[in-house]
Design a protein around this motif. Sequence first.
Motif, PDB file in Angstrom:
ATOM      1  N   ASN A  16       0.825  -1.203   0.000  1.00  0.00           N
ATOM      2  CA  ASN A  16       0.000   0.000   0.000  1.00  0.00           C
ATOM      3  C   ASN A  16       0.863   1.259   0.000  1.00  0.00           C
ATOM      4  OD1 ASN A  16      -2.620  -0.990  -0.214  1.00  0.00           O
ATOM      5  ND2 ASN A  16      -2.687  -1.515   1.948  1.00  0.00           N
TER       6      ASN A  16
ATOM      7  N   PHE B 184       1.967   1.630  -3.549  1.00  0.00           N
ATOM      8  CA  PHE B 184       0.883   2.038  -4.442  1.00  0.00           C
ATOM      9  C   PHE B 184       0.338   3.426  -4.069  1.00  0.00           C
ATOM     10  CE2 PHE B 184      -3.542   1.480  -6.164  1.00  0.00           C
ATOM     11  CZ  PHE B 184      -3.154   1.465  -7.490  1.00  0.00           C
TER      12      PHE B 184
ATOM     13  N   MET C  97      -1.221   4.312  -1.392  1.00  0.00           N
ATOM     14  CA  MET C  97      -2.399   4.342  -0.524  1.00  0.00           C
ATOM     15  C   MET C  97      -2.007   4.806   0.881  1.00  0.00           C
ATOM     16  SD  MET C  97      -5.182   3.113  -2.150  1.00  0.00           S
ATOM     17  CE  MET C  97      -6.282   2.220  -1.060  1.00  0.00           C
ATOM     18  N   LEU C  98      -0.769   4.507   1.267  1.00  0.00           N
ATOM     19  CA  LEU C  98      -0.272   4.906   2.581  1.00  0.00           C
ATOM     20  C   LEU C  98       1.039   5.659   2.383  1.00  0.00           C
ATOM     21  CD1 LEU C  98      -0.718   1.557   4.561  1.00  0.00           C
ATOM     22  CD2 LEU C  98      -2.108   3.614   4.794  1.00  0.00           C
TER      23      LEU C  98
ATOM     24  N   ARG D   8       1.547  11.078  -3.694  1.00  0.00           N
ATOM     25  CA  ARG D   8       0.559  11.688  -2.810  1.00  0.00           C
ATOM     26  C   ARG D   8      -0.695  10.831  -2.726  1.00  0.00           C
ATOM     27  NH1 ARG D   8      -0.656  16.164  -5.656  1.00  0.00           N
ATOM     28  NH2 ARG D   8       0.960  15.565  -7.133  1.00  0.00           N
ATOM     29  N   GLY D   9      -0.876   9.992  -3.722  1.00  0.00           N
ATOM     30  CA  GLY D   9      -2.036   9.097  -3.720  1.00  0.00           C
ATOM     31  C   GLY D   9      -1.835   8.058  -4.793  1.00  0.00           C
ATOM     32  N   PRO D  10      -2.756   7.100  -4.885  1.00  0.00           N
ATOM     33  CA  PRO D  10      -2.606   6.053  -5.891  1.00  0.00           C
ATOM     34  C   PRO D  10      -2.538   6.615  -7.308  1.00  0.00           C
ATOM     35  CG  PRO D  10      -4.417   5.575  -4.402  1.00  0.00           C
ATOM     36  CD  PRO D  10      -3.973   6.953  -4.087  1.00  0.00           C
ATOM     37  N   GLY D  11      -3.145   7.768  -7.533  1.00  0.00           N
ATOM     38  CA  GLY D  11      -3.115   8.379  -8.852  1.00  0.00           C
ATOM     39  C   GLY D  11      -1.686   8.577  -9.338  1.00  0.00           C
TER      40      GLY D  11
ATOM     41  N   VAL E  80      -0.099   5.236 -10.235  1.00  0.00           N
ATOM     42  CA  VAL E  80      -0.628   4.761 -11.514  1.00  0.00           C
ATOM     43  C   VAL E  80       0.057   5.491 -12.656  1.00  0.00           C
ATOM     44  CG1 VAL E  80      -2.685   4.745 -12.971  1.00  0.00           C
ATOM     45  CG2 VAL E  80      -2.849   4.025 -10.591  1.00  0.00           C
TER      46      VAL E  80
ATOM     47  N   HIS F 135      -5.801  -5.724  -5.876  1.00  0.00           N
ATOM     48  CA  HIS F 135      -5.971  -5.872  -4.431  1.00  0.00           C
ATOM     49  C   HIS F 135      -6.600  -7.215  -4.090  1.00  0.00           C
ATOM     50  CE1 HIS F 135      -5.594  -1.537  -4.980  1.00  0.00           C
ATOM     51  NE2 HIS F 135      -5.157  -1.503  -3.736  1.00  0.00           N
TER      52      HIS F 135
ATOM     53  N   MET G  32     -10.964  -4.149  -6.189  1.00  0.00           N
ATOM     54  CA  MET G  32     -11.382  -2.753  -6.237  1.00  0.00           C
ATOM     55  C   MET G  32     -12.258  -2.553  -7.471  1.00  0.00           C
ATOM     56  SD  MET G  32     -10.358  -1.198  -3.648  1.00  0.00           S
ATOM     57  CE  MET G  32      -9.469  -1.854  -2.267  1.00  0.00           C
TER      58      MET G  32
ATOM     59  N   LEU H 206     -12.621   3.437 -15.586  1.00  0.00           N
ATOM     60  CA  LEU H 206     -12.829   4.406 -14.505  1.00  0.00           C
ATOM     61  C   LEU H 206     -11.523   5.096 -14.138  1.00  0.00           C
ATOM     62  CD1 LEU H 206     -14.929   5.488 -12.437  1.00  0.00           C
ATOM     63  CD2 LEU H 206     -14.110   3.746 -10.877  1.00  0.00           C
ATOM     64  N   GLY H 207     -11.561   6.424 -14.139  1.00  0.00           N
ATOM     65  CA  GLY H 207     -10.361   7.175 -13.793  1.00  0.00           C
ATOM     66  C   GLY H 207      -9.545   7.586 -15.007  1.00  0.00           C
ATOM     67  N   SER H 208      -9.733   6.908 -16.140  1.00  0.00           N
ATOM     68  CA  SER H 208      -9.036   7.336 -17.373  1.00  0.00           C
ATOM     69  C   SER H 208      -9.991   7.120 -18.537  1.00  0.00           C
ATOM     70  CB  SER H 208      -7.752   6.537 -17.562  1.00  0.00           C
ATOM     71  OG  SER H 208      -8.049   5.159 -17.670  1.00  0.00           O
TER      72      SER H 208
ATOM     73  N   ARG I  12      -4.101   1.007 -17.993  1.00  0.00           N
ATOM     74  CA  ARG I  12      -3.416   2.212 -17.555  1.00  0.00           C
ATOM     75  C   ARG I  12      -1.927   2.121 -17.829  1.00  0.00           C
ATOM     76  NH1 ARG I  12      -7.788   4.137 -14.113  1.00  0.00           N
ATOM     77  NH2 ARG I  12      -8.710   2.281 -14.994  1.00  0.00           N
TER      78      ARG I  12
ATOM     79  N   ARG J  88     -17.814   8.875 -12.270  1.00  0.00           N
ATOM     80  CA  ARG J  88     -16.943   8.999 -11.093  1.00  0.00           C
ATOM     81  C   ARG J  88     -17.758   9.228  -9.818  1.00  0.00           C
ATOM     82  NH1 ARG J  88     -11.564  12.146 -13.330  1.00  0.00           N
ATOM     83  NH2 ARG J  88     -11.014  10.505 -14.795  1.00  0.00           N
TER      84      ARG J  88
ATOM     85  N   HIS K 270     -18.215   2.398  -4.305  1.00  0.00           N
ATOM     86  CA  HIS K 270     -16.999   1.744  -3.819  1.00  0.00           C
ATOM     87  C   HIS K 270     -15.886   2.788  -3.805  1.00  0.00           C
ATOM     88  CE1 HIS K 270     -13.993  -1.080  -2.964  1.00  0.00           C
ATOM     89  NE2 HIS K 270     -14.386  -2.090  -3.708  1.00  0.00           N
TER      90      HIS K 270
ATOM     91  N   ALA L 133     -12.240   1.818  -4.413  1.00  0.00           N
ATOM     92  CA  ALA L 133     -11.916   1.504  -5.803  1.00  0.00           C
ATOM     93  C   ALA L 133     -11.686   2.789  -6.584  1.00  0.00           C
ATOM     94  CB  ALA L 133     -13.039   0.689  -6.431  1.00  0.00           C
TER      95      ALA L 133
ATOM     96  N   VAL M 223      -7.962   4.410  -8.484  1.00  0.00           N
ATOM     97  CA  VAL M 223      -7.728   4.827  -9.861  1.00  0.00           C
ATOM     98  C   VAL M 223      -7.542   6.338  -9.941  1.00  0.00           C
ATOM     99  CG1 VAL M 223      -8.857   2.880 -10.948  1.00  0.00           C
ATOM    100  CG2 VAL M 223     -10.204   4.877 -10.344  1.00  0.00           C
ATOM    101  N   GLY M 224      -7.204   6.934  -8.797  1.00  0.00           N
ATOM    102  CA  GLY M 224      -6.792   8.328  -8.807  1.00  0.00           C
ATOM    103  C   GLY M 224      -7.916   9.331  -8.705  1.00  0.00           C
TER     104      GLY M 224
END
Lengths: 511, 440
Positions: free
Chosen positions: A46, A49, A51-52, A69-72, A75, A83, A87, A100-102, A156, B305, B312, B315, B319-320
Amino acid sequence: MRVELRGITKTFGSLVATDDVSLTVEPGEVHGLLGENGAGKSTLMNVLFGMLHADHGEILIDGEHATFRGPGDAVRLGIGMVHQHFMLVPVFSVTENVVLGSEPTRFGQLLDYRKARARIRDVSTQFGLDVDPDSLVEDLPVGIQQRVEILKALNRDAKALILDEPTAVLTPQETEALFAIMRSLTKSGRSVLFITHKLKEVLEIADRITVMRRGKVVGTTTPRESSEALLAEMMVGRSVNLVVAKTLAAPTDSVLQLHELRVIDDRNILTVDGVSLDVHAGEILAIAGVQGNGQTELVEAITGLRKPVGGTVVLDGVNVTGASPRAMLDRGLAHIPEDRQHDGLVLPMSVADNLVLDQHSSPVFASFGTRKLSAVREHASEMIEEFDIRTDSSQVPVQTLSGGNQQKVIVARELSRPIRLLVAAQPTRGLDIGSIEYVHRRIVAERDKGLAVLVVSSELDEVMALGDRIAVMYEGQIVGIVDPSVGREQIGLMMAGITPQSAATLESSAS
Amino acid sequence: MGNVTTTQPHLEFAAPRHETVVVSTLRTTGIGVFLCLLGVLCALGFGVDVGPNVVASFTVNYATSNLVSAFTVHTEWVSIALGGLCLLLGIFLIIRPRFRFPVILLSVGFLATLFCLLMWAQRSTPDLPMSLGGFVTGSLSYATILIFGSLSGAMCERSGVVNIAIEGQFLAGAFCGSLVGSAVGNAASVDMGYLAGGVAGIAIGALFGAILAYFALRFGANQIIVGIVLVLLATGLTGYLNFQILDVYQNLNAGNVALPIGIPYLDQIPLLGPALFDQNVYAYIADVLVVVVSFALFRTRWGLRVRAVGEHPKAAETVGINVIRTRYKSVILGGAIAGLGGAYYTLGLAGGFSPGLTGGLGYIALAVMIFGQWRPYRCLGAAALFGSMFVLQNYLQVYNTGINNALLVMLPYLVTIVVVTGLVGRVRPPAADGIPYSRE
C-alpha cells in the motif's frame, strides 16, 4: 520496470507494520513476497501504491526518486495493483470498471463507450485475458473479476504489477491460468510483485523470493536455493511441522445426516442445491471448494442460522431442520464460524464474557436473572489455562487479542460444553502458522474423542491435511466425496465442477 | 480415452455461473393481488356503496375557465367498470408473473382508483363539479418541489452522502428567495426579483450543503445527525428572521408569484396541456434538471466517477479519483438544487414566506428519491404520485366525504409509508451511502 524500495518504515500508533524494509524488483521478473498475515506485506504494498505514506524511506522507479501523494501518482508512474479485495464496482460493467479514472470521452465529458470497448478488446487479446466488456462485474465469477482487475491495470499501461494474495479465491486450475498470464506479462518486460503466504505457489512462479516476518525482511532467495520447509522456517522463525499428525479414523455411528438440502441466500439465489451428506462420530468430513460455492449457506443451514427451503437436517436421529441456533446448541452442536470477528465474538466484550456467550444464562453462570460473575471469571481462567490463550487478563476486550488467540477463545468456548458435532468453517483463515498447528491438533483430538467433525475450508492444503473424507462442493452441489489419497490434482479439478469420473479420465489422458 | 479430448479446464470458467433465482416473481404477484384489491374497492366501496342514480360531474380545463367542458358520469356503473379493469389487470399479473412492466399496470390501476375515489367523494354534492384540470395542475405543483428535493437527494446519495437536510435547505431557500426576490423586485423589476431570488435560493442551499459536507467529510460525523441538526437550525433561523425582518418590513415578503409562461399550441392539450406547458420558469427548470441530472449521472465521465465514489470509494481512490473532493462537489450541488426548490416554493407557488411552510416536504422528497431508485426519471414519476396525494387530500377536504379532515391530512404520509415499505420492495441504494470514507 525496476522498482526499488529503500528503508521503508511505517507505524500505526505503537505498531511497527514495516521496519526498515528494502526490496528490489527487476524488470521482467516475478518477485514473490512471502510472509504470514500481519507480517507487513500489504502495508508495504500500500505504501508502494501510494495508498499509505511511509514514515521513513524512499521509493525509486527506474532509478529515479518518486513521491506519491495518492494512488493516482503511482498509476501515472506505471504501477498497477490487484488488491486482495477487488477494487471493482459491482454494479458497473466491465468496461466502466476498466476505464474508470481514465475514461475516453467525446466533447470533454460524454463517455465514449465504443472507444473504451475497443481498447479493452485490444489489451485483452494482447495478454489472453478473455472477458465480455459488457457484463456486469457482480455477475462474473471471481476468477474473471480478477482478470478485470488485471485489465484495469494494463489499460493504464502498468509496467509493474502488484498482485496481493491473488490466488486466495481461485481454484488450482484458475491459479494455473493466472500464472500463465503472469508469465506473459513478464515476457513483455513488465515486472510482477506476487504477494502470498502459500509456499507451493511462490516456489512455482517466482524468480526471486523475499520473506518478511513481523515487519522486517528476513531474507531474499530463489526457488532453486530453497524449499517449502526452508521458506516456512524463514516465515515463522523456527522449524515447523507442515503435516498434521493423525491416525486413521475410526468412524462409528452416523451423527449428522443431510438429505437433499436446499438453501437460498440473501439475494434469493439457490446456493445449496440438493446436498446430501453423512458425518459419523470419530471422523472428519472436510468440505473443499472455492469460496462462494454455497459452503457458507450450507453451514448456516446446519447451524440453524438460515432456514433451508427444502430437504432435511438430522442430528442424532432427530429431525432438526429449521431448528433455532439455541436448539441446535442444546443438542450438542459446536460451531466455529467462518468470520470470527463478525460472527464468532463480540469484540468489545471481555474475554471472559465471550467464553460464556452460549451459556450465559445456564444455571452455572446465572440464577434468578442475575449473572454469577465469579463463576464466569473462574471458568475463564480455566479456559485460558487449558487452551493456552495469551491474554493479560480475562477482563480485557477480546479485540485486543491477536487473531490466533481470538480463534482460541472461540474454540475454547465451543468445546467446553458437552457436544456431539463440531462444525468448523475456515477454522484457520488468517492465522499464523503456530496457531494453525494448534487448531488442527485440537480438531484431530476432538475427532479422536469420538466427535463428528465437519470442516469447511477453501484452502486445499487444510482440507487434505484434516479430512478423513473430502466432499467437494461446486455451485451448490457436492461434486463427489473422495478419499484424500486421490491427490490434489483431482480434487482441484472437482473444485472446478468436474466430476470424479471425468476428472480421473482427464488426468489419465493428460499424462 | 478416445472421445475425451484434453480440454483446457480453465476455459470453462469463462461462462458466468448459472444462478437459480427462486422468488423473483413474488413482487409481481404481490402487485397483482394489490390490483385485485383495488378493483374490489372501486367496484364495491366506491360503486355499489353509493347506490344507483348518483352522478358525478367534472370539468376538464383550468378552474378559471368556464364550465362548458364539464361532463357528468354515472358513479356506480363507471366505478364498477373501472374496478373490473383493475381486477383484470391484477389477474393478468397473477397469471403472468414474468410480465416485465408491472409498474405500468399498477399506475393504470392507481389512476382508475383515484378517479373512482373522486366520484365517490362527490356523492352527496353532485352539483359541485370537480376540476380535473385543477387536480392535475395542483399535483404537478407539488411534484415540482418534490422533484427539486429528490434530485437533490439523489445527487448527494449517488456520491455516498445522505442529505437528510433537504427540508432545511427548502426552508432556507424559501426564506432567502422571498427576501432577496422581494428586495430586488422592489428596487428593480419583478422579473429581476425572480432571477435574484432563485440565485439567492441556490446560494443558501449550496451553503447548507457545504456545511453538511464539511462535517460529514472533514470529521466523518454521522450524516443523519448533521442533517437533522441543519433542519433544526434552518427552522429556527428562518422562524426568527421571519419574526425580526419579514414581519416588520412586509414589502420584503412581497408575495409575488412568477407567472406561467404558456408554450404555444402545447398548452392547448386538454387536461395535461395547462399542467405541463403553462408553468412558471422555476417549474420548467425542474423539468430540465431531471434531464440534465440524469444525463450527467449516467452518460458523462463526471457522473461515472460520482457513482463510483458512492458505490466503492476505495476503488475510485485506487484509480486516482479524489473521493472527498467528489463528494464535496456533489453535496454542494445537491444543496443548491434543494435551495432552488425552496425559492420555487415561495416565488413560484406559495407567494410568500411563513415559518415552516414546507411542512415536511423535504422528507417526502427522500421517500420520492427511494421510490425513484435514485434515478431522476423515476423520481419524476414518483414525485407525480406523491404530489397527487397532497392534492387529493385538499380535494377531499372540500367535499363532504364523511372522513375526518385530520385523518385526511395524514393521507400523503400514509401513502409514503405504504409505498416505501410495501410496493418498492427491496431497493438497492448506492453501496457506500452514508458511510464516511477514510483511507485505511
